[in-house]
Design a protein around this motif. Structure first.
Motif, mmCIF file in Angstrom:
data_model
loop_
_atom_site.group_PDB
_atom_site.id
_atom_site.type_symbol
_atom_site.label_atom_id
_atom_site.label_comp_id
_atom_site.label_asym_id
_atom_site.label_seq_id
_atom_site.Cartn_x
_atom_site.Cartn_y
_atom_site.Cartn_z
ATOM 1 N N ASP A 53 -42.665 -18.003 -7.883
ATOM 2 C CA ASP A 53 -42.981 -16.923 -8.828
ATOM 3 C C ASP A 53 -41.959 -16.835 -9.950
ATOM 4 N N LYS A 56 -43.020 -19.186 -12.665
ATOM 5 C CA LYS A 56 -44.076 -18.589 -13.485
ATOM 6 C C LYS A 56 -43.497 -17.566 -14.469
ATOM 7 N N ARG A 57 -42.527 -16.799 -14.003
ATOM 8 C CA ARG A 57 -41.882 -15.812 -14.887
ATOM 9 C C ARG A 57 -41.244 -16.486 -16.085
#
Length: 329
Positions: A53, A56-57
């Motif tokens: 994640d 993705k950030r």
């Protein structure tokens, strides 16, 4: 490999971007700013295992900064590398595909939010699957020397790259980005491999350079580009993770040697010690210098411009802004 992509997708993006599209910046640099640690041969690919994640950030941060192309977190992600960490081949293949999925999800989330807003200056970004050189897998700095040793021949390099290439193509990126290629032999291996696998996704091949004149191996760029020019599978060629003060001269040189699109995304100018695995203090480009030189690189013939190691969303923001402000009609 029967997965088809329109071969003009890169040219279409460049046109929409006003004649020069923006590549994102240093993925690992920004991951580290958020607390990730990479004391590992897999480098930033370790985040695919530990914190996807966060990847993705960071992709979203580069999109917000104005990147037209996202490069995936697969640069140092190889099947042998994953196996050395105790993962199965199947688990390694899933992680390679995940690198593309993370970037696609970020791109789609960002674009779904922006496309309904009138007057924005963003383009729907393309996702480029990163394929690092054999030297990147070795993690010994040889991507900056081109010295792979006498046991590494054309077939060994093709065997090393083949399955990773197949898996990344199956994940359906928009582009393939072969990065920090240090010698003619590996360029030849990639050209032959793209042909053997009948890859239909547009590719670029980027070399590194330690002297601003030649490939790290000492071979001339004319020798390297003569090989690439023979391939219709490769849409663009250029330089990545080289000092920015080399870029203008190399763009001018490449402009004379090839009719392909030219892509450049240098590092900040800091020097990486591949054996000690640390950045050495040195004179580097700040955002103001990237702002100044991005238009010079564009005017010299570069059609895709971004940043590599030690560049950040701030760097990409100033590059995107100055290129948009000074774009052609």
């Amino acid at each position: 490999m029967g997965i088809l992509k329109k071969m003009g997708v890169l040219e279409d993006l460049i046109e929409k971007a006003g004649g020069c599209a923006v590549v994102d910046g240093g993925l690992s640099t920004q991951l580290e700013k958020h607390g990730a640690q990479f004391n590992d041969a897999l480098w930033s690919a370790v985040c695919l295992i530990q914190d996807p994640d966060l990847i993705k950030r960071v992709h979203l941060e580069y999109l917000e900064a104005g990147a037209d192309i996202l490069i995936t977190s697969s640069y140092q992600a190889s099947l042998p590398g994953f196996q050395s960490k105790g993962l199965s081949i199947e688990e390694g293949e899933l992680l390679l595909k995940k690198s593309v999925e993370m970037a696609v999800q970020a791109r789609d989330k960002f674009w779904d939010a922006k496309k309904i807003v009138s007057g924005h200056s963003y383009n729907r970004a393309l996702v480029a699957a990163s394929i690092g050189s054999y030297g990147a897998y070795l993690a010994d700095g040889s991507e900056y020397s081109g010295c792979y040793g006498p046991s590494v021949d054309l077939d060994k390099l093709k065997d090393f790259h083949r399955r990773r290439l197949q898996v990344l193509v199956e994940a359906c990126p928009d582009l393939l980005a072969f990065e920090t290629i240090p010698n003619k032999l590996e360029a030849q291996a990639l050209v032959e491999l793209l042909e053997e696998e009948n890859i239909q996704i547009p590719s670029w091949i980027c070399f590194s350079s330690v002297d601003g004149e030649n490939a790290p191996s000492g071979e001339s760029f004319k020798e390297c580009l003569d090989i690439i020019n023979s391939s219709n599978k490769i849409s663009a060629v250029g330089i990545n993770c080289a000092p920015p003060h080399f870029v203008q001269g190399l763009v001018q040189k490449f402009k004379e040697l090839t009719g392909k699109l030219i892509v450049v995304y240098p590092n900040s100018g800091e020097v990486w010690d591949g054996r000690a695995k640390r950045w050495l203090p040195s004179k580097c480009f700040d955002d103001e210098k990237f702002k100044l030189f991005a238009t010079r690189w564009r005017d010299a013939g570069a059609k895709l411009i971004g940043g590599c190691c030690r560049t950040t969303p701030s760097s990409i923001r100033v590059i995107s802004k100055v290129l948009k402000e000074n774009s052609g009609p």
